[in-house]
Design an enzyme around this catalytic site. Structure first.
Site, PDB file in Angstrom:
ATOM      1  N   SER A 169       0.824  -1.216   0.000  1.00 34.35           N
ATOM      2  CA  SER A 169       0.000   0.000   0.000  1.00 34.35           C
ATOM      3  C   SER A 169       0.856   1.263   0.000  1.00 34.35           C
ATOM      4  O   SER A 169       1.927   1.295   0.608  1.00 34.35           O
ATOM      5  CB  SER A 169      -0.884  -0.005   1.254  1.00 34.35           C
ATOM      6  OG  SER A 169      -1.407   1.269   1.510  1.00 34.35           O
TER       7      SER A 169
ATOM      8  N   TYR B  48      -2.041   5.602  -4.314  1.00 34.60           N
ATOM      9  CA  TYR B  48      -2.997   6.683  -4.060  1.00 34.60           C
ATOM     10  C   TYR B  48      -2.346   7.928  -4.629  1.00 34.60           C
ATOM     11  O   TYR B  48      -1.172   8.199  -4.348  1.00 34.60           O
ATOM     12  CB  TYR B  48      -3.204   6.895  -2.562  1.00 34.60           C
ATOM     13  CG  TYR B  48      -4.199   5.977  -1.905  1.00 34.60           C
ATOM     14  CD1 TYR B  48      -5.461   5.780  -2.440  1.00 34.60           C
ATOM     15  CD2 TYR B  48      -3.875   5.341  -0.711  1.00 34.60           C
ATOM     16  CE1 TYR B  48      -6.379   4.945  -1.806  1.00 34.60           C
ATOM     17  CE2 TYR B  48      -4.791   4.512  -0.078  1.00 34.60           C
ATOM     18  CZ  TYR B  48      -6.039   4.327  -0.629  1.00 34.60           C
ATOM     19  OH  TYR B  48      -6.940   3.512  -0.010  1.00 34.60           O
TER      20      TYR B  48
ATOM     21  N   THR C 241      -5.859   2.782  -6.965  1.00 41.46           N
ATOM     22  CA  THR C 241      -7.132   2.707  -6.233  1.00 41.46           C
ATOM     23  C   THR C 241      -7.975   3.927  -6.587  1.00 41.46           C
ATOM     24  O   THR C 241      -7.520   5.063  -6.458  1.00 41.46           O
ATOM     25  CB  THR C 241      -6.864   2.642  -4.716  1.00 41.46           C
ATOM     26  OG1 THR C 241      -6.082   1.471  -4.478  1.00 41.46           O
ATOM     27  CG2 THR C 241      -8.157   2.560  -3.918  1.00 41.46           C
TER      28      THR C 241
ATOM     29  N   LYS D  61      -8.324  -0.476  -9.221  1.00 44.58           N
ATOM     30  CA  LYS D  61      -8.964  -1.147  -8.071  1.00 44.58           C
ATOM     31  C   LYS D  61     -10.129  -0.296  -7.566  1.00 44.58           C
ATOM     32  O   LYS D  61      -9.921   0.877  -7.213  1.00 44.58           O
ATOM     33  CB  LYS D  61      -7.936  -1.326  -6.953  1.00 44.58           C
ATOM     34  CG  LYS D  61      -8.507  -1.860  -5.650  1.00 44.58           C
ATOM     35  CD  LYS D  61      -7.380  -2.162  -4.669  1.00 44.58           C
ATOM     36  CE  LYS D  61      -7.869  -2.735  -3.359  1.00 44.58           C
ATOM     37  NZ  LYS D  61      -8.383  -1.724  -2.434  1.00 44.58           N
TER      38      LYS D  61
ATOM     39  N   HIS E 106     -13.577  -1.791  -1.470  1.00 45.97           N
ATOM     40  CA  HIS E 106     -12.636  -1.388  -0.426  1.00 45.97           C
ATOM     41  C   HIS E 106     -12.973  -2.066   0.912  1.00 45.97           C
ATOM     42  O   HIS E 106     -12.845  -1.483   1.985  1.00 45.97           O
ATOM     43  CB  HIS E 106     -12.687   0.137  -0.275  1.00 45.97           C
ATOM     44  CG  HIS E 106     -11.371   0.772   0.070  1.00 45.97           C
ATOM     45  ND1 HIS E 106     -10.618   1.482  -0.814  1.00 45.97           N
ATOM     46  CD2 HIS E 106     -10.668   0.802   1.229  1.00 45.97           C
ATOM     47  CE1 HIS E 106      -9.533   1.945  -0.220  1.00 45.97           C
ATOM     48  NE2 HIS E 106      -9.522   1.532   1.022  1.00 45.97           N
TER      49      HIS E 106
ATOM     50  N   ASP F  36     -11.861  -8.557  -4.719  1.00 44.48           N
ATOM     51  CA  ASP F  36     -11.590  -8.679  -3.277  1.00 44.48           C
ATOM     52  C   ASP F  36     -12.846  -8.346  -2.501  1.00 44.48           C
ATOM     53  O   ASP F  36     -13.833  -7.865  -3.047  1.00 44.48           O
ATOM     54  CB  ASP F  36     -10.378  -7.835  -2.840  1.00 44.48           C
ATOM     55  CG  ASP F  36     -10.659  -6.335  -2.777  1.00 44.48           C
ATOM     56  OD1 ASP F  36     -11.829  -5.912  -2.719  1.00 44.48           O
ATOM     57  OD2 ASP F  36      -9.673  -5.568  -2.776  1.00 44.48           O
TER      58      ASP F  36
HETATM   59  C1  LIG Z   1      -7.188  -1.750   7.467  1.00 43.05           C
HETATM   60  C2  LIG Z   1      -7.346  -1.661   5.987  1.00 43.05           C
HETATM   61  C3  LIG Z   1      -6.534  -0.814   5.265  1.00 43.05           C
HETATM   62  C4  LIG Z   1      -6.676  -0.732   3.878  1.00 43.05           C
HETATM   63  N1  LIG Z   1      -5.810   0.052   3.182  1.00 43.05           N
HETATM   64  C5  LIG Z   1      -5.907   0.112   1.849  1.00 43.05           C
HETATM   65  C6  LIG Z   1      -4.979   0.872   1.107  1.00 43.05           C
HETATM   66  O1  LIG Z   1      -4.061   1.463   1.642  1.00 43.05           O
HETATM   67  N2  LIG Z   1      -5.150   0.907  -0.231  1.00 43.05           N
HETATM   68  C7  LIG Z   1      -6.166   0.254  -0.868  1.00 43.05           C
HETATM   69  O2  LIG Z   1      -6.288   0.329  -2.081  1.00 43.05           O
HETATM   70  N3  LIG Z   1      -7.040  -0.501  -0.183  1.00 43.05           N
HETATM   71  C8  LIG Z   1      -6.926  -0.592   1.154  1.00 43.05           C
HETATM   72  N4  LIG Z   1      -7.793  -1.371   1.846  1.00 43.05           N
HETATM   73  C9  LIG Z   1      -8.795  -2.172   1.121  1.00 43.05           C
HETATM   74  C10 LIG Z   1      -8.235  -3.550   0.732  1.00 43.05           C
HETATM   75  O3  LIG Z   1      -7.282  -3.432  -0.282  1.00 43.05           O
HETATM   76  C11 LIG Z   1      -9.317  -4.498   0.234  1.00 43.05           C
HETATM   77  O4  LIG Z   1     -10.044  -3.852  -0.773  1.00 43.05           O
HETATM   78  C12 LIG Z   1     -10.264  -4.996   1.310  1.00 43.05           C
HETATM   79  O5  LIG Z   1      -9.610  -5.134   2.532  1.00 43.05           O
HETATM   80  C13 LIG Z   1     -10.849  -6.329   0.877  1.00 43.05           C
HETATM   81  O6  LIG Z   1     -11.790  -6.768   1.785  1.00 43.05           O
HETATM   82  P1  LIG Z   1     -11.498  -7.836   2.950  1.00 43.05           P
HETATM   83  O7  LIG Z   1     -10.790  -7.092   4.026  1.00 43.05           O
HETATM   84  O8  LIG Z   1     -12.862  -8.272   3.334  1.00 43.05           O
HETATM   85  O9  LIG Z   1     -10.648  -8.953   2.372  1.00 43.05           O
HETATM   86  C14 LIG Z   1      -7.676  -1.482   3.223  1.00 43.05           C
HETATM   87  C15 LIG Z   1      -8.490  -2.331   3.961  1.00 43.05           C
HETATM   88  C16 LIG Z   1      -8.332  -2.444   5.328  1.00 43.05           C
HETATM   89  C17 LIG Z   1      -9.208  -3.401   6.074  1.00 43.05           C
HETATM   90  C1  LIG Z   2      -2.176   7.059   2.326  1.00 44.98           C
HETATM   91  C2  LIG Z   2      -2.822   6.746   3.600  1.00 44.98           C
HETATM   92  C3  LIG Z   2      -3.785   5.723   3.341  1.00 44.98           C
HETATM   93  C4  LIG Z   2      -4.696   5.510   4.437  1.00 44.98           C
HETATM   94  C5  LIG Z   2      -5.978   4.920   3.991  1.00 44.98           C
HETATM   95  C6  LIG Z   2      -5.901   3.471   3.901  1.00 44.98           C
HETATM   96  C7  LIG Z   2      -7.135   2.897   3.383  1.00 44.98           C
HETATM   97  O1  LIG Z   2      -7.303   2.814   2.206  1.00 44.98           O
HETATM   98  C8  LIG Z   2      -8.135   2.432   4.273  1.00 44.98           C
HETATM   99  O2  LIG Z   2      -9.103   1.849   3.817  1.00 44.98           O
HETATM  100  O3  LIG Z   2      -8.019   2.649   5.485  1.00 44.98           O
END
Ligand SMILES: Cc1cc2nc3c(=O)[nH]c(=O)nc-3n(C[C@H](O)[C@H](O)[C@H](O)COP(=O)(O)O)c2cc1C
Ligand SMILES: CCCCCCC(=O)C(=O)O
Length: 370
Positions: free
Chosen positions: A109, A132, A157, A233, A257, A288
């Site tokens: 990420s 991002y 994303t 994404k 997400h 996902d």
């Molecule tokens: C704590 C957390 C942080 C995440 N951070 C990002 C991120 O930095 N960038 C991003 O594209 N998606 C982020 N996501 C979304 C995940 O890439 C993904 O879409 C999602 O977790 C999939 O669902 P699941 O947790 O049920 O497997 C995040 C999700 C969680 C739970």
């Molecule tokens: C660049 C900082 C990203 C923080 C956000 C992460 C994210 O996508 C999330 O779901 O939480």
């Protein structure tokens, strides 16, 4: 329950809730607003039935597959999630070691607590970089660093022009613990003045710095500044799929997400098939959201996904046992998928067909006897 007693990936979450500080657990686990989408992502798998084939020789089941031309051991990859060092001191380094050991892809990420280069130095695992866009200068720098460090694709994303309304984070006054930093974003860290203007934490101010004007022309632009394939994404509609085809992206990830952005958007598995149809086999479609079982993975593959990404189960496994925990989570998903395939009569990934599943829509057709 002890970490050694874990028999399915959902149990890591139970243990992580007991172990992690409330603020950290809340950040990882929660979704937006009423968390309808968060729950629906998992619930929707329950509405799909598997139709097995019998008396086929399944003495050898092979899960290996190809993603963007890279051979991986199974169609299960690690979704980009931010801030792994809140879960475990080894953070993304542990996750990357586990992914490489399992022979699958990890997506790092932009919001990682380890740098692009630190992760790259570990091993020769196949890694993608999730982007991002805060501003173009920063995006170019990040993409060039990822390219130079051997990352194989950029995952842009597109569902986060602003952060979703996550009430747990509000209640817990979520902030990145002061001993950690978002190593890849040092140069976009908001100033004290900006923070005061927005009256928020450093984290909230940082998020407010994201480029909210991002549009399809920026997808085109991104492709001109990198040689790497670009995946989008956050696709949930046929319309966006058609636009993604027009933009000549290398693939799309059907994602909401993990229910953290707009609440009440559909479960990803429920829109997968129409998106696969719209993609017309021209680009791979990944998914996902809510993947917790080998049967979930099997259903997604049967509905046309070229592979799936897993988010929270990896974070919770990391929290419980670092690299060993993530390895165990990946192994459990591998073994469950392998067993599902054997019991459904599939020896290889390409044996999994649409006719192996029946969805609610199939069952509601007037001619259906199911
Ligand atoms: C704590 C957390 C942080 C995440 N951070 C990002 C991120 O930095 N960038 C991003 O594209 N998606 C982020 N996501 C979304 C995940 O890439 C993904 O879409 C999602 O977790 C999939 O669902 P699941 O947790 O049920 O497997 C995040 C999700 C969680 C739970
Ligand atoms: C660049 C900082 C990203 C923080 C956000 C992460 C994210 O996508 C999330 O779901 O939480």
């Amino acid at each position: 329950m002890m970490a050694t007693d874990v028999v399915n990936v959902k149990e890591f979450q139970v243990l992580a809730k007991q172990k992690l500080p409330k603020m950290v657990y809340g950040f990882y686990a929660s979704g937006a607003e009423d968390e309808w989408t968060l729950e629906e992502n998992e619930r929707a798998y329950q509405t799909i039935r598997i139709w097995p084939r019998i008396l086929l020789d399944v003495s050898n089941v092979d899960l290996s597959t190809r993603v963007l031309g890279f051979d991986i051991t199974m169609p299960v990859m690690i979704a980009p999630t931010s801030m792994h060092k809140m879960a475990h001191p080894d953070g993304e380094l542990a996750t990357a070691q586990a992914a490489a050991a399992a022979g699958t892809v990890m997506v790092l990420s932009t919001g990682a607590t380890s740098s692009i280069e630190e992760v790259a130095q570990l091993n020769s695992g196949i890694r993608f970089f999730q982007l991002y866009i805060f501003n173009k200068t920063n995006a170019i720098q990040l993409v060039q660093r990822a390219e130079k460090s051997g990352y194989k694709a950029i995952v842009l994303t597109v569902d986060t022009p602003r952060l979703g309304h996550r009430e747990a984070d509000k209640k817990n006054r979520f902030a990145l613990p002061p001993h950690l930093s978002l190593k890849n974003l040092i140069d976009v860290v908001p100033s004290q003045e900006q923070q005061e203007q927005i009256k928020g934490s450093k984290f909230e101010t940082l998020i407010a710095c994201m480029d909210q004007e991002l549009s399809w022309k920026d997808v085109k632009w991104l492709q001109t500044v990198t040689k790497l394939p670009v995946l989008i994404k956050g696709v949930l509609t046929v319309e966006a799929t058609e636009q993604a085809l027009q933009a000549s992206v290398a693939g799309i990830i059907v994602s909401n997400h993990g229910g953290r952005q707009l609440d009440h958007v559909p479960a990803t598995i429920s829109v997968l098939e129409e998106i696969v149809v719209a993609a017309r086999g021209r680009i791979p479609v990944f998914l996902d959201g809510g993947i917790r079982r080998g049967t979930d993975i099997f259903k997604a593959l049967a509905l046309g996904a070229s592979g799936v990404f897993v988010g929270r189960p990896i974070l919770f496994a990391l929290a419980i046992d670092g690299e060993t925990g993530v390895k165990k989570a990946l192994q459990i998903l591998h073994d469950e998928l392998e067993l599902t395939m054997a019991l459904a009569g599939c020896c290889k990934i390409s044996d999994i067909k649409r006719s192996h599943v029946r969805t609610l829509r199939d069952r509601n057709r007037p001619s259906s006897r199911l």
